[in-house]
Design a protein around this motif. Structure first.
Motif, PDB file in Angstrom:
ATOM      1  N   ASN A   1       0.800  -1.258   0.006  1.00  0.00           N
ATOM      2  CA  ASN A   1      -0.047   0.080  -0.049  1.00  0.00           C
ATOM      3  C   ASN A   1       0.768   1.375  -0.078  1.00  0.00           C
ATOM      4  N   GLY A   2       2.077   1.191   0.457  1.00  0.00           N
ATOM      5  CA  GLY A   2       2.771   2.589   0.309  1.00  0.00           C
ATOM      6  C   GLY A   2       2.547   3.419   2.049  1.00  0.00           C
ATOM      7  N   TYR A   3       2.061   2.896   2.723  1.00  0.00           N
ATOM      8  CA  TYR A   3       1.951   3.605   4.125  1.00  0.00           C
ATOM      9  C   TYR A   3       1.395   2.541   4.861  1.00  0.00           C
ATOM     10  N   LEU A   4       1.754   3.129   6.399  1.00  0.00           N
ATOM     11  CA  LEU A   4       1.652   2.197   7.455  1.00  0.00           C
ATOM     12  C   LEU A   4       1.269   2.989   8.721  1.00  0.00           C
ATOM     13  N   VAL A   5       0.162   3.028   9.400  1.00  0.00           N
ATOM     14  CA  VAL A   5      -0.114   3.814  10.582  1.00  0.00           C
ATOM     15  C   VAL A   5       0.025   3.173  11.707  1.00  0.00           C
ATOM     16  N   ILE A   6       0.860   3.829  12.619  1.00  0.00           N
ATOM     17  CA  ILE A   6       1.398   3.402  13.981  1.00  0.00           C
ATOM     18  C   ILE A   6       0.383   4.087  15.137  1.00  0.00           C
TER      19      ILE A   6
ATOM     20  N   TYR B   1       9.084  17.192  -5.098  1.00  0.00           N
ATOM     21  CA  TYR B   1       9.615  18.226  -4.566  1.00  0.00           C
ATOM     22  C   TYR B   1      11.304  18.087  -4.275  1.00  0.00           C
ATOM     23  N   PHE B   2      11.700  16.639  -4.341  1.00  0.00           N
ATOM     24  CA  PHE B   2      13.111  16.221  -3.467  1.00  0.00           C
ATOM     25  C   PHE B   2      13.929  15.905  -4.881  1.00  0.00           C
ATOM     26  N   PRO B   3      15.282  16.545  -4.737  1.00  0.00           N
ATOM     27  CA  PRO B   3      16.256  16.387  -5.561  1.00  0.00           C
ATOM     28  C   PRO B   3      17.269  15.344  -5.438  1.00  0.00           C
ATOM     29  N   PHE B   4      16.678  14.306  -4.733  1.00  0.00           N
ATOM     30  CA  PHE B   4      17.557  13.059  -4.064  1.00  0.00           C
ATOM     31  C   PHE B   4      17.030  11.777  -4.157  1.00  0.00           C
ATOM     32  N   ARG B   5      17.853  11.006  -4.581  1.00  0.00           N
ATOM     33  CA  ARG B   5      17.224   9.444  -4.731  1.00  0.00           C
ATOM     34  C   ARG B   5      18.182   8.359  -4.070  1.00  0.00           C
ATOM     35  N   PRO B   6      17.799   7.153  -3.873  1.00  0.00           N
ATOM     36  CA  PRO B   6      16.637   6.394  -4.348  1.00  0.00           C
ATOM     37  C   PRO B   6      15.250   6.734  -3.459  1.00  0.00           C
ATOM     38  N   ALA B   7      14.295   6.661  -4.071  1.00  0.00           N
ATOM     39  CA  ALA B   7      13.227   6.925  -3.368  1.00  0.00           C
ATOM     40  C   ALA B   7      12.784   6.027  -2.474  1.00  0.00           C
ATOM     41  N   ASP B   8      13.107   4.782  -2.600  1.00  0.00           N
ATOM     42  CA  ASP B   8      12.737   3.770  -1.525  1.00  0.00           C
ATOM     43  C   ASP B   8      13.423   3.710  -0.452  1.00  0.00           C
ATOM     44  N   ARG B   9      14.535   4.876  -0.037  1.00  0.00           N
ATOM     45  CA  ARG B   9      15.155   5.093   1.234  1.00  0.00           C
ATOM     46  C   ARG B   9      14.918   6.643   1.588  1.00  0.00           C
ATOM     47  N   ILE B  10      13.540   6.863   1.070  1.00  0.00           N
ATOM     48  CA  ILE B  10      12.954   8.113   1.698  1.00  0.00           C
ATOM     49  C   ILE B  10      11.751   7.578   2.529  1.00  0.00           C
ATOM     50  N   VAL B  11      11.330   8.401   3.435  1.00  0.00           N
ATOM     51  CA  VAL B  11       9.996   8.059   4.179  1.00  0.00           C
ATOM     52  C   VAL B  11       9.493   9.227   4.961  1.00  0.00           C
ATOM     53  N   CYS B  12       8.358   9.640   4.965  1.00  0.00           N
ATOM     54  CA  CYS B  12       7.698  10.728   5.614  1.00  0.00           C
ATOM     55  C   CYS B  12       7.231  10.090   6.761  1.00  0.00           C
ATOM     56  N   SER B  13       7.453  10.660   8.000  1.00  0.00           N
ATOM     57  CA  SER B  13       6.507  10.536   9.319  1.00  0.00           C
ATOM     58  C   SER B  13       5.738  11.662   9.540  1.00  0.00           C
ATOM     59  N   TRP B  14       4.327  11.442   9.596  1.00  0.00           N
ATOM     60  CA  TRP B  14       3.047  12.399   9.838  1.00  0.00           C
ATOM     61  C   TRP B  14       2.365  12.110  10.943  1.00  0.00           C
ATOM     62  N   THR B  15       2.515  13.018  11.932  1.00  0.00           N
ATOM     63  CA  THR B  15       1.912  12.758  13.177  1.00  0.00           C
ATOM     64  C   THR B  15       0.640  13.838  13.490  1.00  0.00           C
ATOM     65  N   ALA B  16      -0.687  13.046  13.789  1.00  0.00           N
ATOM     66  CA  ALA B  16      -1.923  14.026  13.987  1.00  0.00           C
ATOM     67  C   ALA B  16      -1.812  14.543  15.475  1.00  0.00           C
TER      68      ALA B  16
ATOM     69  N   VAL C   1      -8.141   8.236   8.688  1.00  0.00           N
ATOM     70  CA  VAL C   1      -8.620   8.584  10.019  1.00  0.00           C
ATOM     71  C   VAL C   1      -7.874   8.285  11.157  1.00  0.00           C
ATOM     72  N   MET C   2      -7.316   9.498  11.765  1.00  0.00           N
ATOM     73  CA  MET C   2      -6.261   9.228  12.832  1.00  0.00           C
ATOM     74  C   MET C   2      -6.489   9.841  14.206  1.00  0.00           C
ATOM     75  N   GLU C   3      -6.223   9.388  15.333  1.00  0.00           N
ATOM     76  CA  GLU C   3      -6.366  10.123  16.377  1.00  0.00           C
ATOM     77  C   GLU C   3      -5.064  10.555  16.979  1.00  0.00           C
ATOM     78  N   LYS C   4      -5.101  11.817  17.912  1.00  0.00           N
ATOM     79  CA  LYS C   4      -4.072  12.465  18.405  1.00  0.00           C
ATOM     80  C   LYS C   4      -2.794  11.406  18.674  1.00  0.00           C
ATOM     81  N   GLY C   5      -1.607  11.835  17.992  1.00  0.00           N
ATOM     82  CA  GLY C   5      -0.382  10.963  18.543  1.00  0.00           C
ATOM     83  C   GLY C   5      -0.045   9.864  17.489  1.00  0.00           C
ATOM     84  N   ASP C   6      -1.600   9.426  16.711  1.00  0.00           N
ATOM     85  CA  ASP C   6      -1.039   8.457  15.892  1.00  0.00           C
ATOM     86  C   ASP C   6      -0.244   8.701  14.696  1.00  0.00           C
TER      87      ASP C   6
END
Length: 307
Positions: A35-40, A150-165, A219-224
Motif C-alpha cells: 500500500n505504500g503507507y503504515l499507521v502506528i 519536491y525532492f532532488p535526491f534518490r533513491p526514492a525507496d530510502r526516503i520516508v515521511c513520518s506524519w503525526t496527527a 482517519v487518525m487519533e491524536k498521536g497516531d
C-alpha cells in the motif's frame, strides 16, 4: 541507538520498500509493501504534542525568530490583517527550532524510520501544518501529489515521511487521503491545479489526476503516526469544522541517498520556482536546489554520508 538492526540492503524478491528489522511485524511490512503507507497508533505522547503546539503558537505570535523557516500564510487572509494562529497554515523548515525539531529525533519515531532508511538518517524536510477552517474557496485543499516531486535526491525507496496527527484527523477536518499502491508507479507531471480562486504558493498537484481513483481517508487519533513512501499519491481535503487541524511531519532519508540533476525532468519547473522563492526570501543572487536542500538537511542518527 535504536533496536532496529538494519542494513541498507533489501531482501531480494520479497521486500523492496522495507529493510530487515525487528520492529515491524511481517504483516506490517507486507501492508507497507503493498500500500505504500503504515499507521502506528499513539506513537507520540500528548505531552510532546502539547509542547509542539505551544511552540507553534509562539512562532505565530512572533515570539520566536526562526532562522530559515518559511511561515506560510493563507493567501485569502493576507489582506484582512488577521493575526497569529488564525492565519498561519504552515511552518516549513523548522530544523533550526530546537523545540519543534525534537519531533525529528524522538526515539520512538526513529525506531520506525530506520526500517525504511537504514541506520544513517537525515531529516530533510520539516513541516507543522495548521489546516485552518476553510471558506467556500477551499484554499486549504491540498491537491493530490507525490512528495518525491519536491525532492532532488534518490533513491526514492530510502526516503520516508513520518506524519503525526496533533488532534483527531477525519473527513470533517481534512484528514490525509491516499491512493494505496501508487508508490509503485513513476513520478508524474505536477503543476498548479485549475481551481477557482487563489491557490497557495507551491501547492502543486498531479496534472492528469483521475478524480475517480480509489482512495482511502486515513482517519487518525491524536498521536497516531503514518509513515508513507514519497511516490504515494496523497493529499488532504477541506477543513469543514471551526477548529484547526494540526499535524507535524518530517521527511527522512538515508544519508547514503544522493542528489540528482532535475533538468529536463518533470521537476525542472519546480526547481526554478523554488530557487526564485529562496533568492527573494534570503536576498541572494546565486543559489541552486542542492544548496537549498543542504541547508534544510540535518543529521539525526548515524553518519552523514552524501546528503
Amino acid at each position: 541507538p535504536t533496536s532496529a538492526q538494519v542494513s541498507a540492503v533489501t531482501q531480494p524478491g520479497r521486500f523492496r520498500y522495507t529493510l530487515d528489522n525487528d520492529v515491524l511485524t511481517t504483516e506490517q511490512r507486507q501492508f507497507y509493501e503493498e500500500n505504500g503507507y503504515l499507521v502506528i497508533k499513539k506513537l507520540v505522547s500528548d505531552e510532546d504534542i502539547e509542547r509542539f503546539r505551544k511552540e507553534f503558537v509562539r512562532i505565530c505570535n512572533k515570539e520566536v525568530n526562526l532562522l530559515g523557516a518559511m511561515i506560510m500564510k493563507d493567501e485569502m487572509l493576507r489582506s484582512q490583517n488577521v493575526q497569529s494562529e488564525k492565519m498561519v497554515n504552515k511552518v516549513q523548515d523548522f530544523q533550526e527550532d530546537e523545540e519543534l525539531f525534537r519531533y525529528c529525533s524522538l526515539p520512538q519515531v526513529l525506531r520506525y524510520v530506520e526500517c525504511f532508511t537504514g541506520p544513517n538518517i537525515m531529516a530533510m524536510h520539516t513541516m507543522l501544518i495548521n489546516k485552518l477552517p476553510d471558506s467556500d474557496k477551499q484554499t486549504f485543499r491540498h491537491p493530490m501529489h507525490q512528495d518525491l516531486y519536491y525532492f532532488p535526491f534518490r533513491p526514492a525507496d530510502r526516503i520516508v515521511c513520518s506524519w503525526t496527527a496533533m488532534e483527531r484527523a477525519d473527513r470533517n477536518n481534512g484528514c490525509l487521503v491516499v491512493l494505496p499502491g501508487t508508490h509503485k508507479e513513476s513520478l508524474k507531471p505536477h503543476g498548479y491545479p485549475k481551481w477557482e480562486g487563489i491557490v497557495n504558493k507551491l501547492f502543486h498537484g498531479i496534472l492528469d489526476y483521475d478524480e475517480n481513483s480509489p482512495r482511502v481517508h486515513v482517519v487518525m487519533e491524536k498521536g497516531d503516526t503514518v509513515f508513507f513512501h514519497p511516490l504515494l499519491i496523497h493529499g488532504s481535503g477541506v477543513n469543514k469544522t471551526s477548529g484547526f487541524r494540526k499535524s507535524i511531519s518530517c521527511h527522512f532519508a538515508s544519508s547514503e541517498c544522493y542528489y540528482i540533476d532535475v533538468k529536463n525532468t518533470v521537476q525542472e519547473d519546480l526547481e526554478k520556482e523554488t530557487v526564485e522563492v529562496a533568492r527573494s526570501k534570503f536576498n541572494i543572487s546565486s543559489v541552486d536546489l542542492k544548496d537549498i536542500w543542504s541547508f534544510r538537511a540535518r543529521l539525526v542518527q548515524g553518519a552523514r554520508v552524501n546528503l
